[in-house]
Write an enzyme that holds these catalytic residues in place. Structure first.
Site, mmCIF file in Angstrom:
data_model
loop_
_atom_site.group_PDB
_atom_site.id
_atom_site.type_symbol
_atom_site.label_atom_id
_atom_site.label_comp_id
_atom_site.label_asym_id
_atom_site.label_seq_id
_atom_site.Cartn_x
_atom_site.Cartn_y
_atom_site.Cartn_z
ATOM 1 N N CYS A 168 86.598 73.197 98.375
ATOM 2 C CA CYS A 168 87.991 72.830 98.594
ATOM 3 C C CYS A 168 88.620 73.904 99.471
ATOM 4 C CB CYS A 168 88.716 72.744 97.244
ATOM 5 S SG CYS A 168 90.447 72.240 97.321
ATOM 6 N N HIS A 169 89.683 73.558 100.192
ATOM 7 C CA HIS A 169 90.314 74.563 101.061
ATOM 8 C C HIS A 169 91.621 75.091 100.487
ATOM 9 C CE1 HIS A 169 91.341 70.509 102.960
ATOM 10 N NE2 HIS A 169 92.402 70.849 102.265
#
Length: 452
Positions: A168-169
């Protein structure tokens, strides 16, 4: 030559980002990129986009495209996945049906009725993918981007033998936000973050050895500031629980029982966030994301054949902040990197009961990991501050029951997952939660064969 399979390559903009990231590393340019999607129009756009980048930079990269998942996986060294199962109809149902019961989700892809039902229709497909990987590329890690991240990865870890890393960012994205809020260069910010996906905590935040939390509290206490207006929910969560959290205010507002229990409450927070001066216009909101009907319209109006113009496409190889290409590069070259990944709490290096010792061992946690030529090595974090662990557990409770429902076709577990959801339980009686589930089961029966 490394073979990288992209499953769900019809997610055009995301695939373009990951492909560009891979090609930005000289050591990875002599790779085979195997693009796979069931939507031929989207797949062809992604193939053409990838080939344009390869040709523009005269790279030795081989580009393949197929609608056959097994062909893409055959002999792959790495598998990247970003799929959406079911299309618009179930997504719309998972937003609109709960909304009729007062469960006003902003996105509905991670927790709540939307996240749980998305897990139900996504996990069987992901398990099938992992079964193919066990046969065709058993040593390849699955670099998994599909939401609901925690439930999907939890199910894969429990049901298959594949090494899966949830990517995930939100950690690096939030770090960028915080650097802007306190006016320091992002490149020089140091941080230590742990928790669960979309609900990880900045336990340490420093610039040149100086604690940045006092600066952040000044921003929090200035309710007239632009930064506070941009991030009302996260700053208010920090005010009451002591630490800043990952993911956006839009997402976070639906994981807690404090911000979305009535239209009046949402309107009040919207006012505080200086959102939407013209009521006929919509834009990103620190509370609402955007009005549900408009969000659905935006989501469903994307024509896969018009997602971008090849002639106007950015042909640079500028690298994004996404982790996937860096994981591949570190495993291939031995370069050491640290990044937050989603992994089982009972990791190989866990001490005192888990990587985060006051969260359940079976849970999926988001912790710092060291990646080098020998593999991915999750770091032991120890105990979270008790109030932070308590908030994480409210979401883990839902995730656990959602995984049970998806893997075992257990309708009782499904109902428990929705009833344990913090937002749903804040606005629905137990009987109303059952009625909500009944409606979603009926509306989405075609996508839930194990429960219909």
């Amino acid at each position: 030559m490394v073979k990288i399979a992209f499953i769900g390559a019809g997610s055009i903009s995301f695939t373009r980002r990951l492909v560009r990231d891979i090609l930005s590393f000289p050591e990875l340019q002599n790779s085979t990129l195997a693009l796979m999607d069931i939507d031929e129009d989207r797949l062809e756009k992604s193939r053409a986009m990838t080939q344009v980048l390869v040709d523009e930079h005269d790279l030795p990269t081989t580009v393949e495209a197929t609608t056959d998942r097994r062909a893409a996986l055959e002999g792959a060294d790495y598998v990247m996945c970003a799929i959406h199962v079911g299309g618009e109809e179930p997504f719309r149902n998972e937003i609109e049906i709960p909304q009729a019961y007062g469960v006003n989700q902003s996105v509905g892809d991670t927790l709540g009725p939307g996240g749980v039902f998305r897990a139900l229709r996504t996990i069987p497909t992901m398990v099938d993918l992992a079964r193919d990987m066990e046969e065709l590329c058993p040593d390849a890690p699955l670099l998994q981007h599909t939401n609901p991240m925690a439930m999907v990865c939890w199910a894969l870890e429990e049901a298959t033998e594949i090494d899966v890393y949830g990517i995930c960012h939100s950690v690096q994205g939030t770090a960028h936000d915080l650097a802007e809020y306190v006016d320091v260069p992002f490149e020089d910010v140091e941080y230590w973050v742990a928790g669960i996906n979309h609900m990880s905590w900045f336990l340490e935040l420093e610039y040149e050895g100086r604690d940045l939390y006092p600066d952040l509290r000044e921003v929090m206490n200035d309710r007239e500031s632009e930064a506070y207006a941009d991030d009302v929910v996260r700053f208010e969560t920090m005010r009451h629980f002591g630490h800043f959290i990952t993911e956006s205010s839009q997402h976070l507002s639906e994981y807690l029982p404090y911000f979305r229990t009535s239209e009046e409450q949402i309107d009040e927070l919207t006012e505080r966030s200086n959102y939407r001066e013209d009521p006929d216009e919509f834009e990103y909101s620190p509370v609402c994301w955007m009005p549900t009907g408009e969000y659905l319209k935006q989501w469903s109006s994307i024509d896969p054949t018009d997602a971008f113009d090849l002639e106007e496409m950015d042909r640079s190889l500028d690298r994004s902040a996404e982790y996937a290409s860096r994981i591949v590069h570190s495993l291939e070259t031995g370069e050491v990197r640290r990044m937050n990944l989603n992994v089982p709490n009972a990791g190989p290096d866990a001490e005192g009961g888990g990587l985060i010792s006051n969260l359940p061992e079976e849970a999926l946690v988001e912790v710092p990991c060291l990646v080098d030529g020998t593999g991915v090595h999750p770091c032991s974090v120890g105990k979270l501050p008790s109030q932070l662990a308590a908030l994480n557990r409210t979401n883990i409770n839902v995730q656990e029951q959602g995984v049970r429902a998806a893997l075992e076709g257990d309708e009782d577990a499904l109902r428990r997952a929705v009833k344990l959801d913090p937002l749903t339980s804040a606005v629905c009686t137990l009987e109303e939660a059952d009625e909500l589930v009944d409606e979603l089961l009926e509306a989405n029966a075609d996508y839930l064969p194990e429960l219909s």
